[in-house]
Design a protein around this motif. Structure first.
Motif, PDB file in Angstrom:
ATOM      1  N   SER A  20       4.301  -7.085 -15.109  1.00 39.93           N
ATOM      2  CA  SER A  20       3.683  -6.115 -16.185  1.00 39.93           C
ATOM      3  C   SER A  20       4.252  -6.124 -17.531  1.00 39.93           C
TER       4      SER A  20
ATOM      5  N   LEU B 284       3.479  -9.169 -19.357  1.00 39.34           N
ATOM      6  CA  LEU B 284       2.180  -9.036 -19.794  1.00 39.34           C
ATOM      7  C   LEU B 284       1.982  -8.184 -20.957  1.00 39.34           C
TER       8      LEU B 284
ATOM      9  N   SER C 113      -5.356 -12.006 -16.393  1.00 37.53           N
ATOM     10  CA  SER C 113      -4.243 -11.618 -15.392  1.00 37.53           C
ATOM     11  C   SER C 113      -4.611 -11.643 -13.835  1.00 37.53           C
TER      12      SER C 113
ATOM     13  N   GLY D 241      -1.403  -5.406 -13.531  1.00 31.72           N
ATOM     14  CA  GLY D 241      -2.506  -4.526 -14.246  1.00 31.72           C
ATOM     15  C   GLY D 241      -2.079  -3.268 -14.616  1.00 31.72           C
TER      16      GLY D 241
ATOM     17  N   VAL E 142      -8.477  -8.452 -15.653  1.00 32.40           N
ATOM     18  CA  VAL E 142      -7.586  -8.628 -14.371  1.00 32.40           C
ATOM     19  C   VAL E 142      -8.500  -8.644 -13.371  1.00 32.40           C
TER      20      VAL E 142
ATOM     21  N   SER F 154      -7.087  -8.647 -10.277  1.00 34.05           N
ATOM     22  CA  SER F 154      -6.774  -7.970  -9.279  1.00 34.05           C
ATOM     23  C   SER F 154      -6.799  -6.762  -8.900  1.00 34.05           C
TER      24      SER F 154
ATOM     25  N   GLN G 101      -5.775  -2.353 -10.785  1.00 34.40           N
ATOM     26  CA  GLN G 101      -4.894  -1.692 -11.639  1.00 34.40           C
ATOM     27  C   GLN G 101      -3.551  -1.386 -10.893  1.00 34.40           C
TER      28      GLN G 101
END
Length: 284
Positions: free
Chosen positions: A103, A106, A122, A126, A141, A143, A145
């Protein structure tokens, strides 16, 4: 992974590729940003190899459109990631950037990617700081959060009637999200909330505190090399089997070959807690 978000991201991607294909004969450019250096490289290799496998299986195309893949090693260093990604988007003008794993990377690359007009997808990270009002129409995203996964462990700890917990994670956004998620559903006493450096290797001080505190349960989010070292040292400290250990992304297929026997007997506590009847949900 949420099917809706994955489908939405994929649908937007195919649409964008189709539009771009109609405008140009050259392959669509895609950057894959992942950590390929250091203790976390095993995680980054999965992202890179998984994406490349999908492209290879489709004959070098995605959505029926030829693609050109450029792999960028972020080295798990935000400054390195920003420099390399900015240079890539400015010179290559890609349609998509996929990644990274962590993260903090990111958060570092989001602005140059999104400012360029590219889609940022991503597959893992998240961060809660990029959700809700902070969402961007070109950011997806596929995947979860970050805090969602760890809420389940907090709910499990609460259902098990544990009263006192010791919780530990790396000091970056995903670590903060993980412990926030755990605490959202665990209503007992948190004896200590510890954040370690993302490159930590020695956990002797933390393990000594755990042994002294005698918590009912330990919850840890320690991905990659962090988890490998923590699990080995947990066993060496004689804590194996004495304190329930709950975790996510600490012992999994990417890290299990390293701790080997030190991770034995953890199927109940590490990354494999039994399912719960009504798992908590958190909207994106």
């Amino acid at each position: 992974m949420t099917t809706f978000r994955f489908g939405l991201a994929l649908g937007c991607g195919v649409l964008a590729l189709s539009i771009a294909s109609a405008q140009a004969q050259e392959p669509i450019k895609i950057g894959v940003v992942s950590v390929l250096t250091g203790p976390a490289a095993s995680l980054g290799q999965q992202v890179r190899d998984g994406f490349q496998l999908a492209v290879d299986k489709n004959g070098g195309k995605l959505g029926g459109v030829p693609v050109k893949i450029t792999v960028i090693d972020d080295e798990l260093k935000p400054d390195v990631a920003v420099e390399r990604v900015r240079s890539f988007v400015e010179s290559e003008k890609p349609a998509f950037v996929v990644g990274p794993v962590f993260s903090n990377i990111l958060g570092a690359i989001a602005k140059p990617v999104l400012d360029s007009g590219a889609f940022l997808i991503s597959p893992n990270a998240g961060p809660s700081t990029m959700a809700g009002k902070a969402c961007n129409k070109n950011f997806f995203v596929t995947s979860y959060q970050n805090d969602q996964v760890h809420e389940v462990l907090g709910k499990y700890a609460q259902d098990q009637n544990y009263k006192k917990a010791y919780i530990i994670a790396p000091n970056y956004q995903a670590g903060k999200d993980s412990l926030a998620g755990f605490k959202r559903y665990f209503k007992g006493e948190v004896l200590d909330e510890v954040y370690v450096p993302l490159n930590a290797l020695d956990f002797s001080a933390e393990l000594a505190k755990i042994a002294s505190a005698k918590p009912d349960v330990v919850f840890a989010f320690l991905p990659g090399g962090l988890g490998v070292n923590f699990v080995k040292q947990w066993s060496q400290a004689g804590l194996q089997g004495k304190i329930p250990f709950l975790s996510a992304f600490t012992v999994d297929e990417s890290t299990l070959p390293a701790p080997q026997d030190a991770a034995a007997g953890r199927s109940r506590g590490m990354d494999c807690a039994p399912p719960i009847d009504n798992p908590p949900t958190q909207p994106f």
